[in-house]
Design a protein around this motif. Structure first.
Motif, mmCIF file in Angstrom:
data_model
loop_
_atom_site.group_PDB
_atom_site.id
_atom_site.type_symbol
_atom_site.label_atom_id
_atom_site.label_comp_id
_atom_site.label_asym_id
_atom_site.label_seq_id
_atom_site.Cartn_x
_atom_site.Cartn_y
_atom_site.Cartn_z
ATOM 1 N N TYR A 43 0.647 -0.939 -0.025
ATOM 2 C CA TYR A 43 -0.143 0.339 0.167
ATOM 3 C C TYR A 43 1.362 1.341 -0.146
ATOM 4 N N PHE A 44 1.937 0.933 0.072
ATOM 5 C CA PHE A 44 2.894 2.055 0.565
ATOM 6 C C PHE A 44 4.350 2.081 -0.129
ATOM 7 N N GLY A 45 4.592 0.769 -0.546
ATOM 8 C CA GLY A 45 5.447 1.030 -0.861
ATOM 9 C C GLY A 45 5.381 2.163 -2.326
ATOM 10 N N ASP A 46 7.171 2.005 -3.356
ATOM 11 C CA ASP A 46 7.068 3.079 -4.158
ATOM 12 C C ASP A 46 6.034 2.302 -4.908
ATOM 13 N N LYS A 47 5.349 3.456 -6.314
ATOM 14 C CA LYS A 47 5.213 2.896 -7.393
ATOM 15 C C LYS A 47 4.917 4.386 -8.006
ATOM 16 N N GLY A 48 4.478 3.250 -9.344
ATOM 17 C CA GLY A 48 4.795 4.115 -10.673
ATOM 18 C C GLY A 48 4.456 3.127 -12.067
ATOM 19 N N ARG A 49 5.432 3.801 -13.546
ATOM 20 C CA ARG A 49 4.774 3.241 -14.615
ATOM 21 C C ARG A 49 6.291 3.682 -15.049
ATOM 22 N N ASN A 50 6.532 2.790 -15.904
ATOM 23 C CA ASN A 50 7.722 3.056 -16.819
ATOM 24 C C ASN A 50 7.498 4.586 -18.219
ATOM 25 N N ASP A 51 8.156 5.223 -18.577
ATOM 26 C CA ASP A 51 8.271 6.715 -19.284
ATOM 27 C C ASP A 51 7.012 6.110 -20.509
ATOM 28 N N ASP A 52 7.669 5.092 -21.004
ATOM 29 C CA ASP A 52 6.628 4.611 -22.186
ATOM 30 C C ASP A 52 5.182 4.359 -21.383
ATOM 31 N N GLY A 53 4.773 4.248 -20.002
ATOM 32 C CA GLY A 53 3.296 3.664 -19.458
ATOM 33 C C GLY A 53 3.032 2.555 -19.936
ATOM 34 N N THR A 54 4.179 0.894 -20.207
ATOM 35 C CA THR A 54 3.768 0.112 -20.750
ATOM 36 C C THR A 54 3.583 -0.848 -19.697
ATOM 37 N N VAL A 55 4.898 -0.365 -18.835
ATOM 38 C CA VAL A 55 5.601 -1.044 -17.318
ATOM 39 C C VAL A 55 4.426 -0.398 -16.107
ATOM 40 N N ALA A 56 4.313 -0.950 -15.459
ATOM 41 C CA ALA A 56 4.300 -0.596 -13.592
ATOM 42 C C ALA A 56 4.932 -1.579 -12.058
ATOM 43 N N PHE A 57 4.696 -0.553 -11.090
ATOM 44 C CA PHE A 57 5.360 -1.486 -10.167
ATOM 45 C C PHE A 57 4.281 -1.024 -8.554
ATOM 46 N N ASP A 58 4.135 -1.896 -8.135
ATOM 47 C CA ASP A 58 3.995 -1.586 -6.543
ATOM 48 C C ASP A 58 5.182 -1.738 -5.422
ATOM 49 N N ASN A 59 5.627 -1.862 -4.948
ATOM 50 C CA ASN A 59 6.562 -2.005 -4.060
ATOM 51 C C ASN A 59 6.791 -3.023 -2.906
ATOM 52 N N CYS A 60 6.626 -3.810 -2.577
ATOM 53 C CA CYS A 60 6.399 -3.967 -0.582
ATOM 54 C C CYS A 60 7.642 -4.196 -0.759
ATOM 55 N N THR A 61 7.613 -3.413 0.648
ATOM 56 C CA THR A 61 8.783 -3.921 1.720
ATOM 57 C C THR A 61 7.838 -3.564 3.490
#
Ligand code: IPM
Ligand code: MG
Length: 351
Positions: free
Chosen positions: A142-160
């Motif tokens: 819920y609170f980890g880094d999240k985002g997309r790559n430059d062209d928006g084709t990949v997303a991530f949510d980090n679990c720490t």
């Protein structure tokens, strides 16, 4: 005594259910000689509409300066279906949890014989089920880094998770178990996730301080199945943020209605109390929402933050009376339902 209560009614059915919980708290005040001074503040979609932000500074200030906070629900469909929305009602809830240091979310689940017919599960499976989900609330995916790559084709949510974060929620898990049947089940995914392996290591070490507590471990997929197959095996379930979110909704099926499950979010400062259900926008303004989960959350508020145990029991008994006499909204009384306000009136009068 006098108490300062921050009140966040929120969106959808929030205003209706919180109004009933305040009515019930006032009945407790009259009976037991307390005065609850409420300060109402905005959070969620209503705050975005009014001020442009889901958690205004004033709301945070008022909550920080309260003895406890009573909260309804937030959320609005216009944000749910817009993946590009920059501000969302949910950001307000996540931020207030973080800002108030509410790292522990306590969600009790119990079987109610009068409500057996409302659970889709067989009575013989759920009879006697009585457990508490202790959910970590300010870490993980819920609170980890999240985002997309430059062209928006990949997303991530980090679990720490850090050991410190795991330890402090585990203390609440073990202490809760000590006050109950002394069984603690850690729900994780340690066969796949490194964070889960850190949870397991840490909790195993901590168990040495609680020799009376029987500790076991379940992978979350199996736990989801066991909760439905044989929920009576559980006493206290300790788990990380997202697993706790998911299995606590699943647990509500045992009680017969999600409209019955209260929760307490506690940690370093002031506690926040809310039903586990959402804002049910389709029901807003119709006087059909079940206020019992919010009323039972008020009971948790009295007991946990204000140490008013007898008062909390009075609320629980009055809710049980309403259930027994079928004074309930349509989720719990299909034949002859009463309105949200009538449920609150009955419970207040019973107190
Ligand atoms: C809950 C809710 C929230 C959560 C949402 C509204 C952000 O589902 O309190 O369980 O996921 O924590
Ligand atoms: Mg949830």
């Amino acid at each position: 005594m006098d108490y300062k209560i921050g009140v966040i009614k929120g969106d959808g059915i929030g205003p209706e259910i919180v109004t009933e919980a305040m009515k019930v708290m006032d009945a407790v005040g009259t009976k037991f000689g307390h005065k609850f001074n409420y300060t109402e503040v905005l959070m969620g979609a209503c705050a975005i509409d009014a001020i442009g932000t889901p958690l205004p500074d004033e709301t945070l200030e008022v909550c920080k300066n309260s003895d406890a906070v009573l909260f309804g629900a937030i959320g609005h469909p216009k944000y749910d279906n817009d993946p590009n929305a920059k501000v969302r009602p949910e950001q307000g809830l996540l931020k207030i949890r973080k800002e108030l240091g509410l790292y522990a979310n306590i969600r009790p689940v119990a079987y109610h014989s009068a409500l057996e017919e409302f659970s889709p599960l067989k009575p013989e499976r759920i009879e006697g089920a009585d457990f508490v989900v202790v959910r970590e609330l300010t870490g993980g995916i819920y609170f980890g880094d999240k985002g997309r790559n430059d062209d928006g084709t990949v997303a991530f949510d980090n679990c720490t998770y850090s050991i410190k974060e795991i330890e402090r929620i585990s203390v609440i898990g073990f202490e809760t178990a000590m006050k109950r049947r002394k069984k603690l089940t850690l729900v994780d995914k340690a066969n796949v996730l490194e964070t889960s392996r850190l949870w397991r290591d840490t909790v195993k070490k901590m168990a040495l301080n609680y020799p009376e507590v029987e500790l076991d471990f379940l992978f979350v997929d199996n736990a989801a199945m066991q909760m439905i197959l044989s929920p009576t095996q559980f006493d206290v379930i300790l788990t990380e943020n997202m697993f706790g979110d998911i299995i606590s909704d699943e647990g509500s099926v045992i009680g017969g209605s999600i409209g019955l499950l209260p929760s307490a979010s506690i940690g370093s400062t002031v506690g926040l109390y809310e039903p586990i259900h959402g804002s049910f926008p389709q029901g807003a303004g119709l006087n059909i929402a079940n206020p019992m989960a919010t009323i039972l959350s008020a009971a948790m508020l009295l007991e946990t933050s204000l140490d008013l145990v007898e008062e909390a029991t009075a609320i629980r008994n009055a809710v049980a009376k309403a259930i027994d006499q079928k004074v309930a909204t349509e989720d719990l009384n299909k034949v002859n339902p009463v309105g949200t306000d009538a449920v609150g009136d009955f419970i207040a009068a019973a107190i």
